[in-house]
Design a protein around this motif. Sequence first.
Motif, mmCIF file in Angstrom:
data_model
loop_
_atom_site.group_PDB
_atom_site.id
_atom_site.type_symbol
_atom_site.label_atom_id
_atom_site.label_comp_id
_atom_site.label_asym_id
_atom_site.label_seq_id
_atom_site.Cartn_x
_atom_site.Cartn_y
_atom_site.Cartn_z
ATOM 1 N N HIS A 57 0.883 -1.249 0.015
ATOM 2 C CA HIS A 57 0.050 -0.080 -0.049
ATOM 3 C C HIS A 57 1.005 1.324 0.089
ATOM 4 O O HIS A 57 0.572 2.085 -0.598
ATOM 5 N N ARG A 58 1.946 1.238 0.884
ATOM 6 C CA ARG A 58 2.860 2.607 0.608
ATOM 7 C C ARG A 58 3.436 2.639 -0.433
ATOM 8 O O ARG A 58 3.851 3.768 -0.844
ATOM 9 N N ARG B 236 0.923 4.292 -2.971
ATOM 10 C CA ARG B 236 0.928 5.459 -2.904
ATOM 11 C C ARG B 236 2.216 6.355 -3.307
ATOM 12 O O ARG B 236 1.943 7.539 -3.419
#
Length: 185
Positions: free
Chosen positions: A180-181, A184
């Motif tokens: 997820h990081r 992003r």
Amino acid sequence: MQSRLSAQSSWLQSYYFGRAIFSSAWVAAAVLFSRQAGPAAFLLVIYPAWDAIANLADARVNGGLKANPSQALNVVVSTITALAVIVAVSRDTHAVLAVFGVWAILAGVLQLSTGVRRWRQVGAQWAMILSGAQSALAGGYMISRSIGTVAPTILDVAPYAGFGAFYFLLSAIWLVARAHRSARA
């Protein structure tokens, strides 16, 4: 290269979640059937057999057994352990716990080795490294209990499986958060 690492990370997320679910279900079944010899014996055999199958599947997805020698050896060790548990179950519970202790040490060292190798490739393997080290220590504890006077039960193995479930779940969540990081960024 990035797409291969993403695919490997995605596989490991699923693999770790699957291992966590299996180990959690195994612990629940061990508690439920702890007083029933037949089901408990089956569970004691199936746990290392599952480990062999899981390591085989993971190694195959990640380049094969030749590219993953620690997992190849883990497949052999876990298969032999499942067979040894079949023999030990017919003898006594002390022998079963001793077999599990030796397996926990060997499988822990091999898992630690796999985690270190993967750290360089995929990262986020600290929980697997910690799990491998703790497995080896738990194996020593199981061996010490196996020479005691109190008859061991499947509940002496359940905490080992429970910690395995925890570490696999933690690793899966860590990889999901890391993905997820990265998405992003």
